[in-house]
Scaffold this active site. Structure first.
Site, PDB file in Angstrom:
ATOM      1  CE  LYS A  90       8.487  -7.501  -5.528  1.00 17.87           C
ATOM      2  NZ  LYS A  90       7.110  -7.222  -5.242  1.00 17.87           N
ATOM      3  CB  CYS A 146      12.722  23.063 -10.373  1.00 15.92           C
ATOM      4  SG  CYS A 146      12.899  24.623  -9.492  1.00 15.92           S
ATOM      5  CG  HIS A 151       3.500 -12.290  -0.422  1.00 15.23           C
ATOM      6  ND1 HIS A 151       4.849 -12.320  -0.133  1.00 15.23           N
ATOM      7  CD2 HIS A 151       3.180 -10.973  -0.508  1.00 15.23           C
ATOM      8  CE1 HIS A 151       5.316 -11.076  -0.038  1.00 15.23           C
ATOM      9  NE2 HIS A 151       4.319 -10.240  -0.249  1.00 15.23           N
ATOM     10  CE1 TYR A 164       9.038  27.735 -12.454  1.00 14.53           C
ATOM     11  CE2 TYR A 164       9.893  25.677 -11.566  1.00 14.53           C
ATOM     12  CZ  TYR A 164       9.723  26.560 -12.634  1.00 14.53           C
ATOM     13  OH  TYR A 164      10.234  26.243 -13.862  1.00 14.53           O
ATOM     14  NE  ARG A 181       0.430  -9.441  -4.237  1.00 10.67           N
ATOM     15  CZ  ARG A 181       1.629  -9.047  -3.817  1.00 10.67           C
ATOM     16  NH1 ARG A 181       1.898  -7.769  -3.673  1.00 10.67           N
ATOM     17  NH2 ARG A 181       2.565  -9.932  -3.510  1.00 10.67           N
ATOM     18  CG  ASP A 200      14.945  19.435 -15.106  1.00  9.41           C
ATOM     19  OD1 ASP A 200      14.495  18.325 -15.387  1.00  9.41           O
ATOM     20  OD2 ASP A 200      14.516  20.503 -15.593  1.00  9.41           O
TER      21      ASP A 200
HETATM   22  C1  LIG Z   1       5.403 -12.519  -3.750  1.00 11.25           C
HETATM   23  C2  LIG Z   1       6.527 -11.779  -3.095  1.00 11.25           C
HETATM   24  N1  LIG Z   1       7.494 -12.465  -2.468  1.00 11.25           N
HETATM   25  C3  LIG Z   1       8.516 -11.857  -1.865  1.00 11.25           C
HETATM   26  C4  LIG Z   1       8.616 -10.484  -1.837  1.00 11.25           C
HETATM   27  C5  LIG Z   1       9.761  -9.849  -1.112  1.00 11.25           C
HETATM   28  O1  LIG Z   1       9.298  -9.170   0.018  1.00 11.25           O
HETATM   29  P1  LIG Z   1      10.281  -8.342   0.954  1.00 11.25           P
HETATM   30  O2  LIG Z   1      10.830  -7.264   0.082  1.00 11.25           O
HETATM   31  O3  LIG Z   1       9.419  -7.810   2.031  1.00 11.25           O
HETATM   32  O4  LIG Z   1      11.340  -9.274   1.398  1.00 11.25           O
HETATM   33  C6  LIG Z   1       7.632  -9.723  -2.455  1.00 11.25           C
HETATM   34  C7  LIG Z   1       7.734  -8.276  -2.409  1.00 11.25           C
HETATM   35  O5  LIG Z   1       6.806  -7.513  -2.507  1.00 11.25           O
HETATM   36  C8  LIG Z   1       6.553 -10.382  -3.102  1.00 11.25           C
HETATM   37  O6  LIG Z   1       5.580  -9.698  -3.706  1.00 11.25           O
END
Ligand SMILES: Cc1ncc(COP(=O)(O)O)c(C=O)c1O
Length: 387
Positions: A42, A314, A169, A268, A139, A316
């Protein structure tokens, strides 16, 4: 460097795909043969690059992929990835037909969602589902066995729906105190015991649990942060029984070098003042690249030596105090290794008072990703020129 052909500013992130392979191979090698490995890619593979990491992980033994939302899964399909992909987060009921057509597995955790989703599925569709159990993360997820039973029945009774998996999870698998982890595990097991039939995939472990807790394997583990060579938490650093290899490094080159005299100012606010004769180098990277202002004072590597960022960063560009004169074009490492020196992702996370997960994610897509395998460049992704 060949990269010049595909980007025109000397700032880039280097992704070492061999490190991804080594990390996946090490984890896979520790799992029993019948335990599947899901590579979590992801957020553009935690900022590393979704399709390149996905391919490296699959080649090294990962069995399927997971992403956060449907767009990320579709992006992988568009890039030719055909293996199973699980969407870990919520999807809209209206989008189930798209998921079914692309053989993308969705996560479900509300009976109302199922009721609505059924209206959007054609009669000949097949939609794979994993049910999420909230065992204490707070969650998303089913929180009681009554709703789980209803959901199981609803899936069972609809020929278009496939109950392929169930998962949870952990909130604290990376902490030394395992009390809350044990509580979550026990709750998940209790929920599993109420199912009339077990689905094909049962999973709960993130990287920390995969490395630490055999009792939480069930038949599948989800590997994220450790695949990228990063430790799930500082506490776990000493608990990992095999080496992890960081895949992400960040590099740039000096674009200007000048000698300052006592009292000359930099950037800056004119907050930095030269104490005497100093060589100051300008780097073409700034907060719009994710190299945020709080990194002022952070060291970078020039010719294997540490050099501090001086003055304000800055949008960039930023400036460094060089240990000696170096010519324009000299390579500078912001994250990664140069000779004997190493600036780890953890060092940057510590400076920013955050977790290592955040660091590669915040380096924006303005910074091209250069992919290396066997020390050679095998791919370059520059979102600016080739979105
Ligand atoms: C539902 C779920 N599974 C697995 C993972 C992977 O976790 P990790 O990066 O700690 O291995 C995540 C990461 O946030 C997650 O949200």
């Amino acid at each position: 460097m060949e990269a010049q052909k595909t980007f025109y500013r000397d700032t880039w992130a280097e992704i070492d795909l061999d490190s991804i392979s080594k990390n996946v191979t090490a984890v896979k090698g520790r799992l029993p043969q019948d335990v599947n490995l899901i590579a979590v890619v992801k957020a553009n593979a935690y900022g590393h690059g979704d399709v390149q990491v996905a391919k490296a992980a699959l080649e090294a033994g990962a069995d399927f992929l997971a992403v956060a939302f449907l767009d990320e899964a579709i992006a992988l399909r568009n890039k030719g990835i055909t293996v199973p992909i699980l969407v870990l987060g919520a999807s809209r009921p209206e989008d189930v037909q798209t998921a079914a057509e692309l053989n993308i597995t969705l996560t479900i955790f509300q009976k109302e969602w199922l009721e609505r989703a059924k209206n959007y599925l054609p009669d000949d569709a097949k939609l794979k589902l994993h049910v999420k159990v909230d065992s204490g993360m707070g969650r998303i997820g089913v929180r009681n066995s009554e709703e789980l039973t209803i959901i199981e029945k609803m899936i069972e009774e609809d020929h278009r729906l496939i109950f392929e998996g169930i998962f949870t999870h952990f909130a604290t698998a990376d902490e030394l105190d395992t009390t809350y982890f044990q509580k979550q595990l026990a709750f998940f097991k209790e929920m599993l015991s109420t199912l009339s039939k077990k689905p094909k995939y049962i999973h709960s472990s993130n990287s920390a649990a995969t490395i630490r807790f055999k009792e939480a394997y069930f038949n599948t583990c989800r590997l994220g942060i450790a695949m990228y060579g990063l430790t799930p938490s500082p506490e776990m650093e000493r608990e990992i029984p095999f080496p992890l290899f960081e895949a992400f490094s960040l590099k740039t080159r000096l674009v200007n070098v000048k000698k300052l005299h006592k009292g000359d100012k930099v950037s800056y606010g004119a907050t930095y003042e030269s104490e005497g004769e100093e060589w100051i180098g300008t780097l073409p990277i700034g907060y719009a690249d994710g190299w945020i202002r709080k990194l002022s004072g952070q060291e970078v590597l020039v010719n294997g030596e540490r050099a501090p960022i001086v003055g304000r960063i800055c949008m960039d560009q930023c400036m460094i105090k060089l240990p000696a004169f170096y010519p324009v074009g000299t390579e500078v490492t912001l994250i990664g290794r140069q000779n004997e020196q190493f600036i780890s992702v953890n060092e940057i996370a510590k400076k920013l008072e955050t977790i290592n997960y955040e660091i590669p994610c915040i380096i924006t897509s303005r910074v091209p990703r250069v992919y290396k395998k066997d020390e050679k460049i095998m791919d370059i992704k520059n979102d600016l020129l080739h979105p």
